[in-house]
Design an enzyme around this catalytic site. Structure first.
Site, short mmCIF file in Angstrom:
data_model
loop_
_atom_site.label_atom_id
_atom_site.label_comp_id
_atom_site.label_asym_id
_atom_site.label_seq_id
_atom_site.Cartn_x
_atom_site.Cartn_y
_atom_site.Cartn_z
N ASP A 1 -10.20 -0.48 -1.22
CA ASP A 1 -9.19 -0.96 -2.17
C ASP A 1 -9.09 -2.48 -2.16
O ASP A 1 -9.58 -3.14 -1.27
CB ASP A 1 -7.82 -0.40 -1.77
CG ASP A 1 -7.74 1.10 -1.94
OD1 ASP A 1 -8.25 1.61 -2.96
OD2 ASP A 1 -7.18 1.78 -1.05
N ARG B 1 -4.11 3.85 5.54
CA ARG B 1 -2.89 3.05 5.38
C ARG B 1 -1.64 3.92 5.41
O ARG B 1 -0.59 3.49 5.88
CB ARG B 1 -2.98 2.23 4.10
CG ARG B 1 -4.06 1.14 4.20
CD ARG B 1 -4.48 0.59 2.85
NE ARG B 1 -3.33 0.06 2.13
CZ ARG B 1 -3.37 -0.28 0.84
NH1 ARG B 1 -4.50 -0.15 0.14
NH2 ARG B 1 -2.29 -0.75 0.25
N ARG C 1 -15.26 3.36 -1.39
CA ARG C 1 -14.70 2.37 -2.32
C ARG C 1 -13.45 1.78 -1.70
O ARG C 1 -12.36 2.34 -1.82
CB ARG C 1 -14.32 3.07 -3.63
CG ARG C 1 -15.50 3.67 -4.34
CD ARG C 1 -15.03 4.39 -5.59
NE ARG C 1 -16.09 5.26 -6.08
CZ ARG C 1 -15.89 6.29 -6.89
NH1 ARG C 1 -14.66 6.58 -7.29
NH2 ARG C 1 -16.90 7.03 -7.29
#
Lengths: 242, 242
Positions: free
Chosen positions: A52, A195, A50
């Site tokens: 972002d 990230r 999934r």
């Protein structure tokens, strides 16, 4: 029922991420709408990961079940004609019924792109950083993350996961022209993990942290010990391997 | 008065081209607004070429006159902080007072990108064509355009120019991955010239015209003899040489 696997590229700029949300434009939502038109039924599409809001994909994989008799080439063409131009389906395959895009995935590979010069063209696909970076300490620190670790410190604090163990098969910086790219492959990724790794490695490259701090951060199992979360637009899901 | 030369990159996607137009977002308009704030005076900015709506630039050049005493580095930083993110100023130089971005240019180099596969990421910077192309006949035809010719047949019919003579120093196709790129350099270009050349060469690549038809088209001096105008988004002004 047939099981159908899709290979999907998208430009995440104008989406609220992969997962369906009421009233919001999402990749899963757009794909399910196109599939509903194509096969004349509601479809539940399951993605390998999934992504972002703002994250891109060149090689997202998803599957769905259908009793449609359309051949896969017709499905592929039909989907591309129904989809908005920021989503492209590159391949449609019929797979064994036990295939599962998420649970059967052996590894995911991501790229994070950092632009060393300001740019207008392609600015949506990289993080622009104009300060000095020590790429050699950033590479040392990345090496320490390789292998099997508890990555809780590199995971969004509000995630629902219980298992924070991931195995990084590969993590490597590459530099070309004015772009610095982190390539990272693992069996699984936690929310915001790439990230947060990038944000932490950049702190190291700026001299605010030492490469060896990576070990302390891993051991702390505390998100507050790692660096900031790098912006979404530099991240791209490159490949999912089964 | 000082004469200041700018080197400019822009993503043309969300602009109505270079030239100032009332009520429309243009590159010249955004730059003049930023310059007015920077030097506290109205500024008349002159570009090397007036790119059309949707056309990009990596190396547009422009100049203006000012009595501002700001040093060039401060100007560059100031402009980039004032400009929207789809325009970037890469260099600011003080030049001799007889410099003129348009009239002093010796050549302009453009690239036109054709994507051979559908794509989501970077779709704004190429023309997607999925049919078979004979790159060899397209290359033969390009060779025939090299040199000094009357390019009236390759110029928008409603242009105001009187002189249609241009010298093509270089015109060449290159192929990398799934992208076919036409690189073309000339002393000057007429309106829509690169896009009409591309549209015509694509007709040849599809087998609808012969390479030698290029000579007939040049001689006709009639826009209706050439192929269609290729879409703007594939075109990028790469460099202006003085």
């Amino acid at each position: 029922m047939r099981t159908i696997k899709l290979l999907i590229e998208y430009d995440g700029t104008d989406f609220f991420g992969w997962q369906v949300q009421a009233e919001k434009r999402t990749i899963q939502g757009e794909l399910e709408t196109a599939l509903r038109t194509l096969v004349n039924r509601d479809v539940n599409l399951i993605g390998a990961g999934r992504t972002d809001t703002g994250v891109h994909a060149l090689g997202q994989v998803a599957h769905f079940k259908t009793d449609s008799e359309l051949d896969v080439l017709t499905m592929c063409r039909g989907l591309n004609s129904l989809l908005p131009e920021d989503i492209v389906v590159h391949d449609v395959q019929e797979v064994p019924s036990d295939f599962h895009a998420r649970f059967a995935a052996k590894s995911r590979r991501y790229q994070y792109r950092i632009s060393r010069g300001r740019k207008a063209l392609g600015r949506q696909f990289s993080w622009y950083l104009n300060y000095q970076l020590n790429v050699s300490t950033m590479a040392q620190a990345a090496e320490l993350l390789r292998g099997k670790h508890d990555f809780r410190s590199f995971c969004s604090a509000d995630t629902e996961t219980r298992d924070y163990t991931c195995t990084l098969f590969n993590i490597k910086w590459a530099s070309e022209n004015n772009t610095l790219t982190l390539e990272v492959e693992a069996d699984r990724f936690l929310q915001h993990m790439v990230r947060t790794i990038v944000g932490t490695l950049i702190e190291i490259g700026r001299g605010r942290k030492d490469p060896s701090d990576v070990n302390t951060i891993l051991q702390a199992q505390d998100r507050r010990k790692a660096g900031p979360t790098a912006p979404a637009q530099g991240l791209c899901l490159m490949e999912v391997t089964y």
